[in-house]
Design a protein around this motif. Structure first.
Motif, PDB file in Angstrom:
ATOM      1  N   ILE A   1       0.673  -0.917   0.451  1.00  0.00           N
ATOM      2  CA  ILE A   1       0.167   0.342   0.190  1.00  0.00           C
ATOM      3  C   ILE A   1       0.553   1.179  -0.087  1.00  0.00           C
ATOM      4  O   ILE A   1       2.099   1.538   0.776  1.00  0.00           O
ATOM      5  N   THR A   2       1.225   1.512  -0.787  1.00  0.00           N
ATOM      6  CA  THR A   2       2.153   2.934  -0.898  1.00  0.00           C
ATOM      7  C   THR A   2       1.022   4.729  -1.488  1.00  0.00           C
ATOM      8  O   THR A   2      -0.088   4.810  -2.001  1.00  0.00           O
ATOM      9  N   GLY A   3       1.829   4.932  -1.333  1.00  0.00           N
ATOM     10  CA  GLY A   3       1.901   7.267  -1.920  1.00  0.00           C
ATOM     11  C   GLY A   3       2.228   7.519  -1.455  1.00  0.00           C
ATOM     12  O   GLY A   3       3.264   7.418  -0.463  1.00  0.00           O
ATOM     13  N   THR A   4       2.374   9.077  -1.578  1.00  0.00           N
ATOM     14  CA  THR A   4       2.977  10.616  -0.990  1.00  0.00           C
ATOM     15  C   THR A   4       2.670   9.665   0.677  1.00  0.00           C
ATOM     16  O   THR A   4       0.986   9.351   1.081  1.00  0.00           O
ATOM     17  N   PRO A   5       3.080  10.617   1.504  1.00  0.00           N
ATOM     18  CA  PRO A   5       2.904  10.325   2.434  1.00  0.00           C
ATOM     19  C   PRO A   5       1.982  11.535   3.309  1.00  0.00           C
ATOM     20  O   PRO A   5       1.548  12.436   2.645  1.00  0.00           O
ATOM     21  N   GLY A   6       0.481  10.854   3.879  1.00  0.00           N
ATOM     22  CA  GLY A   6      -0.615  11.601   4.649  1.00  0.00           C
ATOM     23  C   GLY A   6      -1.823  11.808   3.667  1.00  0.00           C
ATOM     24  O   GLY A   6      -2.449  12.096   3.674  1.00  0.00           O
ATOM     25  N   VAL A   7      -1.384  10.407   2.630  1.00  0.00           N
ATOM     26  CA  VAL A   7      -2.104   9.937   2.116  1.00  0.00           C
ATOM     27  C   VAL A   7      -3.665   9.252   2.239  1.00  0.00           C
ATOM     28  O   VAL A   7      -4.965   8.837   1.948  1.00  0.00           O
ATOM     29  N   GLY A   8      -2.756   8.441   3.554  1.00  0.00           N
ATOM     30  CA  GLY A   8      -4.440   7.682   4.506  1.00  0.00           C
ATOM     31  C   GLY A   8      -3.285   6.235   3.562  1.00  0.00           C
ATOM     32  O   GLY A   8      -4.187   5.634   4.257  1.00  0.00           O
ATOM     33  N   LYS A   9      -2.057   5.527   4.079  1.00  0.00           N
ATOM     34  CA  LYS A   9      -1.963   4.287   3.671  1.00  0.00           C
ATOM     35  C   LYS A   9      -2.561   3.680   4.837  1.00  0.00           C
ATOM     36  O   LYS A   9      -2.832   2.621   4.656  1.00  0.00           O
ATOM     37  N   THR A  10      -1.972   4.008   6.640  1.00  0.00           N
ATOM     38  CA  THR A  10      -1.820   3.672   7.758  1.00  0.00           C
ATOM     39  C   THR A  10      -3.544   3.252   7.892  1.00  0.00           C
ATOM     40  O   THR A  10      -3.597   2.397   8.302  1.00  0.00           O
ATOM     41  N   THR A  11      -3.900   3.984   7.414  1.00  0.00           N
ATOM     42  CA  THR A  11      -5.231   4.370   7.924  1.00  0.00           C
ATOM     43  C   THR A  11      -6.158   2.982   6.801  1.00  0.00           C
ATOM     44  O   THR A  11      -7.197   2.017   7.808  1.00  0.00           O
ATOM     45  N   VAL A  12      -5.684   3.040   5.497  1.00  0.00           N
ATOM     46  CA  VAL A  12      -6.356   1.572   4.481  1.00  0.00           C
ATOM     47  C   VAL A  12      -5.719   0.827   5.105  1.00  0.00           C
ATOM     48  O   VAL A  12      -6.733  -0.545   5.184  1.00  0.00           O
ATOM     49  N   SER A  13      -4.526   0.721   5.832  1.00  0.00           N
ATOM     50  CA  SER A  13      -3.752  -0.473   5.545  1.00  0.00           C
ATOM     51  C   SER A  13      -4.438  -1.654   6.820  1.00  0.00           C
ATOM     52  O   SER A  13      -4.329  -2.951   6.979  1.00  0.00           O
ATOM     53  N   LYS A  14      -5.061  -0.794   7.720  1.00  0.00           N
ATOM     54  CA  LYS A  14      -4.872  -1.420   9.077  1.00  0.00           C
ATOM     55  C   LYS A  14      -6.255  -2.306   8.776  1.00  0.00           C
ATOM     56  O   LYS A  14      -6.624  -2.800   9.270  1.00  0.00           O
ATOM     57  N   ILE A  15      -7.497  -1.263   7.962  1.00  0.00           N
ATOM     58  CA  ILE A  15      -8.919  -2.038   7.843  1.00  0.00           C
ATOM     59  C   ILE A  15      -8.534  -2.793   7.145  1.00  0.00           C
ATOM     60  O   ILE A  15      -9.082  -4.432   6.430  1.00  0.00           O
ATOM     61  N   LEU A  16      -7.948  -3.391   5.940  1.00  0.00           N
ATOM     62  CA  LEU A  16      -7.282  -3.974   4.494  1.00  0.00           C
ATOM     63  C   LEU A  16      -6.607  -5.409   5.251  1.00  0.00           C
ATOM     64  O   LEU A  16      -7.525  -6.160   4.760  1.00  0.00           O
ATOM     65  N   GLY A  17      -5.897  -5.046   6.099  1.00  0.00           N
ATOM     66  CA  GLY A  17      -5.664  -6.895   7.045  1.00  0.00           C
ATOM     67  C   GLY A  17      -6.817  -6.700   8.316  1.00  0.00           C
ATOM     68  O   GLY A  17      -6.578  -8.068   7.821  1.00  0.00           O
ATOM     69  N   GLU A  18      -7.486  -6.336   8.532  1.00  0.00           N
ATOM     70  CA  GLU A  18      -8.539  -6.770   9.387  1.00  0.00           C
ATOM     71  C   GLU A  18      -9.308  -8.032   8.672  1.00  0.00           C
ATOM     72  O   GLU A  18     -10.077  -8.156   8.839  1.00  0.00           O
ATOM     73  N   ARG A  19      -9.998  -7.074   7.150  1.00  0.00           N
ATOM     74  CA  ARG A  19     -11.018  -7.459   6.233  1.00  0.00           C
ATOM     75  C   ARG A  19     -10.694  -9.010   5.902  1.00  0.00           C
ATOM     76  O   ARG A  19     -11.008 -10.227   5.797  1.00  0.00           O
ATOM     77  N   LEU A  20      -8.872  -8.563   5.586  1.00  0.00           N
ATOM     78  CA  LEU A  20      -8.398 -10.451   4.463  1.00  0.00           C
ATOM     79  C   LEU A  20      -7.492 -11.229   5.773  1.00  0.00           C
ATOM     80  O   LEU A  20      -7.226 -12.426   4.903  1.00  0.00           O
ATOM     81  N   GLY A  21      -7.285 -10.881   6.931  1.00  0.00           N
ATOM     82  CA  GLY A  21      -6.658 -11.196   8.239  1.00  0.00           C
ATOM     83  C   GLY A  21      -5.239 -10.937   7.642  1.00  0.00           C
ATOM     84  O   GLY A  21      -4.510 -12.563   8.256  1.00  0.00           O
ATOM     85  N   PHE A  22      -5.255 -10.373   7.479  1.00  0.00           N
ATOM     86  CA  PHE A  22      -3.393 -10.390   6.624  1.00  0.00           C
ATOM     87  C   PHE A  22      -2.575  -9.513   8.490  1.00  0.00           C
ATOM     88  O   PHE A  22      -3.308  -8.528   8.609  1.00  0.00           O
ATOM     89  N   LYS A  23      -1.486 -10.327   7.990  1.00  0.00           N
ATOM     90  CA  LYS A  23      -0.284  -8.565   8.868  1.00  0.00           C
ATOM     91  C   LYS A  23      -0.111  -7.582   8.254  1.00  0.00           C
ATOM     92  O   LYS A  23      -0.077  -7.487   7.335  1.00  0.00           O
ATOM     93  N   VAL A  24       0.160  -6.571   8.843  1.00  0.00           N
ATOM     94  CA  VAL A  24       0.852  -5.490   8.923  1.00  0.00           C
ATOM     95  C   VAL A  24       1.697  -5.142   8.941  1.00  0.00           C
ATOM     96  O   VAL A  24       2.168  -4.346  10.466  1.00  0.00           O
ATOM     97  N   ILE A  25       2.372  -4.662   8.141  1.00  0.00           N
ATOM     98  CA  ILE A  25       3.806  -4.020   8.550  1.00  0.00           C
ATOM     99  C   ILE A  25       3.812  -2.825   8.056  1.00  0.00           C
ATOM    100  O   ILE A  25       3.484  -2.534   7.011  1.00  0.00           O
ATOM    101  N   ASP A  26       4.377  -2.185   9.398  1.00  0.00           N
ATOM    102  CA  ASP A  26       4.568  -0.510   8.629  1.00  0.00           C
ATOM    103  C   ASP A  26       6.039  -0.703   8.305  1.00  0.00           C
ATOM    104  O   ASP A  26       6.693  -0.378   9.292  1.00  0.00           O
ATOM    105  N   ILE A  27       6.151  -0.622   7.646  1.00  0.00           N
ATOM    106  CA  ILE A  27       7.580  -0.218   6.752  1.00  0.00           C
ATOM    107  C   ILE A  27       8.576   0.851   7.584  1.00  0.00           C
ATOM    108  O   ILE A  27       9.666   0.379   7.747  1.00  0.00           O
TER     109      ILE A  27
END
Ligand SMILES: Nc1ncnc2c1ncn2[C@@H]1O[C@H](COP(=O)(O)OP(=O)(O)OP(=O)(O)O)[C@@H](O)[C@H]1O
Length: 169
Positions: free
Chosen positions: A5-31
Protein backbone atom coordinates in the motif's frame (compact mmCIF):
# COMPACT_ATOMS: atom_id res chain seq x y z
CA UNK A 1 0.17 -12.90 -1.09
CA UNK A 2 2.23 -9.72 -0.49
CA UNK A 3 0.42 -6.41 -1.00
CA UNK A 4 2.11 -2.99 -1.05
CA UNK A 5 0.00 0.00 0.00
CA UNK A 6 1.99 2.97 -1.26
CA UNK A 7 1.55 6.64 -1.89
CA UNK A 8 2.70 10.06 -0.79
CA UNK A 9 2.98 10.60 2.98
CA UNK A 10 -0.41 11.73 4.28
CA UNK A 11 -2.41 10.02 1.53
CA UNK A 12 -3.98 7.53 3.95
CA UNK A 13 -1.84 4.36 3.65
CA UNK A 14 -1.81 3.44 7.35
CA UNK A 15 -5.54 4.07 7.74
CA UNK A 16 -6.37 1.88 4.74
CA UNK A 17 -3.77 -0.81 5.56
CA UNK A 18 -5.22 -1.34 9.05
CA UNK A 19 -8.76 -1.89 7.77
CA UNK A 20 -7.57 -4.00 4.81
CA UNK A 21 -5.46 -6.16 7.16
CA UNK A 22 -8.49 -6.79 9.37
CA UNK A 23 -10.70 -7.62 6.38
CA UNK A 24 -8.20 -10.04 4.79
CA UNK A 25 -6.75 -11.39 8.04
CA UNK A 26 -3.33 -10.21 6.84
CA UNK A 27 -0.46 -8.94 8.99
CA UNK A 28 0.33 -5.24 8.40
CA UNK A 29 3.97 -4.13 8.49
CA UNK A 30 4.65 -0.39 8.71
CA UNK A 31 7.85 -0.24 6.67
CA UNK A 32 9.20 2.93 8.29
CA UNK A 33 8.79 1.48 11.80
CA UNK A 34 10.24 -1.88 10.65
CA UNK A 35 13.33 -0.20 9.18
CA UNK A 36 13.94 1.84 12.35
CA UNK A 37 13.33 -1.05 14.75
CA UNK A 38 15.65 -3.43 12.86
CA UNK A 39 18.22 -0.75 11.95
CA UNK A 40 17.86 -1.54 8.24
CA UNK A 41 19.26 1.81 7.21
CA UNK A 42 22.71 3.02 6.18
CA UNK A 43 22.43 6.45 7.78
CA UNK A 44 20.03 9.13 9.05
CA UNK A 45 19.92 12.14 6.70
CA UNK A 46 19.47 15.17 8.98
CA UNK A 47 18.43 17.73 6.37
CA UNK A 48 15.82 15.36 4.95
CA UNK A 49 14.76 14.15 8.42
CA UNK A 50 14.72 10.63 7.00
CA UNK A 51 16.67 7.37 6.86
CA UNK A 52 18.75 6.07 3.93
CA UNK A 53 17.26 2.57 3.74
CA UNK A 54 19.46 -0.48 3.07
CA UNK A 55 17.09 -2.11 0.55
CA UNK A 56 19.03 -5.38 0.25
CA UNK A 57 18.86 -5.88 4.03
CA UNK A 58 15.18 -4.82 4.07
CA UNK A 59 14.19 -7.21 1.27
CA UNK A 60 16.07 -10.06 2.98
CA UNK A 61 14.35 -9.32 6.29
CA UNK A 62 10.91 -9.42 4.61
CA UNK A 63 11.42 -12.27 2.13
CA UNK A 64 9.73 -14.94 4.26
CA UNK A 65 6.62 -12.85 4.96
CA UNK A 66 3.36 -13.96 3.33
CA UNK A 67 -0.27 -12.87 3.54
CA UNK A 68 1.09 -9.50 4.47
CA UNK A 69 0.46 -5.82 3.74
CA UNK A 70 3.50 -3.55 3.47
CA UNK A 71 2.37 -0.07 4.50
CA UNK A 72 4.77 2.68 3.44
CA UNK A 73 5.70 5.22 0.81
CA UNK A 74 8.51 3.00 -0.49
CA UNK A 75 6.66 -0.33 -0.19
CA UNK A 76 6.22 -0.38 -3.99
CA UNK A 77 10.00 -0.92 -4.27
CA UNK A 78 9.77 -4.24 -2.40
CA UNK A 79 9.08 -7.70 -3.87
CA UNK A 80 5.25 -7.84 -3.81
CA UNK A 81 2.42 -9.50 -5.74
CA UNK A 82 0.21 -6.42 -5.93
CA UNK A 83 0.90 -2.71 -5.55
CA UNK A 84 -1.97 -0.41 -4.57
CA UNK A 85 -1.08 3.24 -5.22
CA UNK A 86 -3.23 5.63 -3.21
CA UNK A 87 -3.64 9.13 -4.61
CA UNK A 88 -5.23 12.21 -3.05
CA UNK A 89 -5.82 15.84 -3.96
CA UNK A 90 -2.53 17.62 -3.08
CA UNK A 91 -4.46 20.32 -1.20
CA UNK A 92 -5.79 17.66 1.18
CA UNK A 93 -2.34 16.13 1.62
CA UNK A 94 -0.94 19.60 2.34
CA UNK A 95 -3.61 20.17 5.01
CA UNK A 96 -2.98 16.78 6.64
CA UNK A 97 0.81 17.26 6.75
CA UNK A 98 0.35 20.77 8.18
CA UNK A 99 -1.86 19.28 10.92
CA UNK A 100 0.93 16.79 11.58
CA UNK A 101 3.36 19.66 12.12
CA UNK A 102 5.68 18.93 9.17
CA UNK A 103 8.08 21.72 8.13
CA UNK A 104 7.07 23.90 5.15
CA UNK A 105 9.97 22.33 3.20
CA UNK A 106 8.90 18.75 3.91
CA UNK A 107 5.24 19.55 3.13
CA UNK A 108 6.19 21.10 -0.21
CA UNK A 109 8.44 18.14 -1.10
CA UNK A 110 5.61 15.68 -0.46
CA UNK A 111 2.95 17.78 -2.21
CA UNK A 112 5.26 18.06 -5.24
CA UNK A 113 5.82 14.28 -5.19
CA UNK A 114 2.04 13.75 -5.31
CA UNK A 115 1.65 16.20 -8.21
CA UNK A 116 4.48 14.48 -10.11
CA UNK A 117 3.09 10.93 -9.63
CA UNK A 118 6.38 9.79 -8.04
CA UNK A 119 5.09 6.60 -6.33
CA UNK A 120 3.04 5.61 -9.38
CA UNK A 121 5.97 6.05 -11.76
CA UNK A 122 8.21 3.90 -9.55
CA UNK A 123 5.62 1.11 -9.14
CA UNK A 124 6.15 -2.10 -11.15
CA UNK A 125 4.32 -5.38 -11.73
CA UNK A 126 0.58 -5.53 -10.93
CA UNK A 127 -0.43 -1.96 -10.07
CA UNK A 128 -3.87 -0.60 -9.17
CA UNK A 129 -4.18 3.15 -8.61
CA UNK A 130 -7.03 4.68 -6.60
CA UNK A 131 -7.99 8.33 -6.19
CA UNK A 132 -8.98 8.41 -2.50
CA UNK A 133 -10.09 12.07 -2.57
CA UNK A 134 -13.36 12.47 -0.59
CA UNK A 135 -13.72 8.68 -0.20
CA UNK A 136 -14.17 6.97 3.18
CA UNK A 137 -11.44 4.50 4.23
CA UNK A 138 -13.96 1.62 4.16
CA UNK A 139 -14.97 2.54 0.59
CA UNK A 140 -11.32 2.52 -0.50
CA UNK A 141 -10.75 -0.89 1.11
CA UNK A 142 -13.80 -2.36 -0.70
CA UNK A 143 -12.39 -1.10 -3.99
CA UNK A 144 -8.99 -2.63 -3.22
CA UNK A 145 -10.50 -6.01 -2.32
CA UNK A 146 -12.55 -6.21 -5.51
CA UNK A 147 -9.61 -5.06 -7.66
CA UNK A 148 -7.36 -7.76 -6.20
CA UNK A 149 -10.09 -10.44 -6.46
CA UNK A 150 -10.56 -9.60 -10.16
CA UNK A 151 -6.83 -9.16 -10.82
CA UNK A 152 -7.51 -5.62 -12.02
CA UNK A 153 -4.68 -3.26 -13.01
CA UNK A 154 -5.11 0.51 -13.46
CA UNK A 155 -2.85 3.54 -13.81
CA UNK A 156 -3.41 7.15 -14.78
CA UNK A 157 -6.58 7.91 -12.80
CA UNK A 158 -5.46 11.37 -11.69
CA UNK A 159 -3.61 14.31 -13.22
CA UNK A 160 -2.78 17.03 -10.70
CA UNK A 161 -0.20 18.79 -12.90
CA UNK A 162 -2.45 21.34 -14.64
CA UNK A 163 -4.40 22.33 -11.53
CA UNK A 164 -1.37 22.53 -9.20
CA UNK A 165 1.48 23.53 -11.52
CA UNK A 166 2.20 26.58 -9.31
CA UNK A 167 3.47 24.27 -6.54
CA UNK A 168 6.32 23.22 -8.86
CA UNK A 169 7.76 26.66 -9.68
N1 LIG B 1 -10.10 8.28 3.45
C1 LIG B 1 -9.83 9.22 4.39
N2 LIG B 1 -10.72 10.21 4.63
C2 LIG B 1 -10.45 11.16 5.55
N3 LIG B 1 -9.31 11.23 6.29
C3 LIG B 1 -8.39 10.26 6.07
C4 LIG B 1 -8.59 9.21 5.12
N4 LIG B 1 -7.49 8.41 5.14
C5 LIG B 1 -6.65 8.93 6.05
N5 LIG B 1 -7.18 10.04 6.62
C6 LIG B 1 -6.54 10.91 7.63
O1 LIG B 1 -5.40 11.49 7.03
C7 LIG B 1 -4.27 11.50 7.95
C8 LIG B 1 -3.14 10.68 7.36
O2 LIG B 1 -3.56 9.33 7.27
P1 LIG B 1 -2.46 8.15 7.35
O3 LIG B 1 -1.59 8.34 8.55
O4 LIG B 1 -3.19 6.87 7.16
O5 LIG B 1 -1.60 8.51 6.04
P2 LIG B 1 -0.26 7.79 5.56
O6 LIG B 1 -0.28 7.80 4.08
O7 LIG B 1 -0.08 6.49 6.24
O8 LIG B 1 0.83 8.81 6.10
P3 LIG B 1 2.37 8.43 6.37
O9 LIG B 1 2.93 7.80 5.14
O10 LIG B 1 3.01 9.74 6.68
O11 LIG B 1 2.36 7.49 7.55
C9 LIG B 1 -4.80 10.93 9.25
O12 LIG B 1 -5.21 12.01 10.07
C10 LIG B 1 -6.03 10.12 8.82
O13 LIG B 1 -6.99 10.07 9.84
Amino acid sequence: MKIAITGTPGVGKTTVSKILGERLGFKVIDITDFVKKNKLYKEYVEEMDSFLIDFEKLKKALEKEDNVIFDGHISHLLDVDYTIVLRCDPKIIEKRLKERGYSEKKILENVQAEILDVCLCESKGKVYEIDTTNKKPEEIVEEIISAIKEGKERKGVVNWLEKYFDYLI
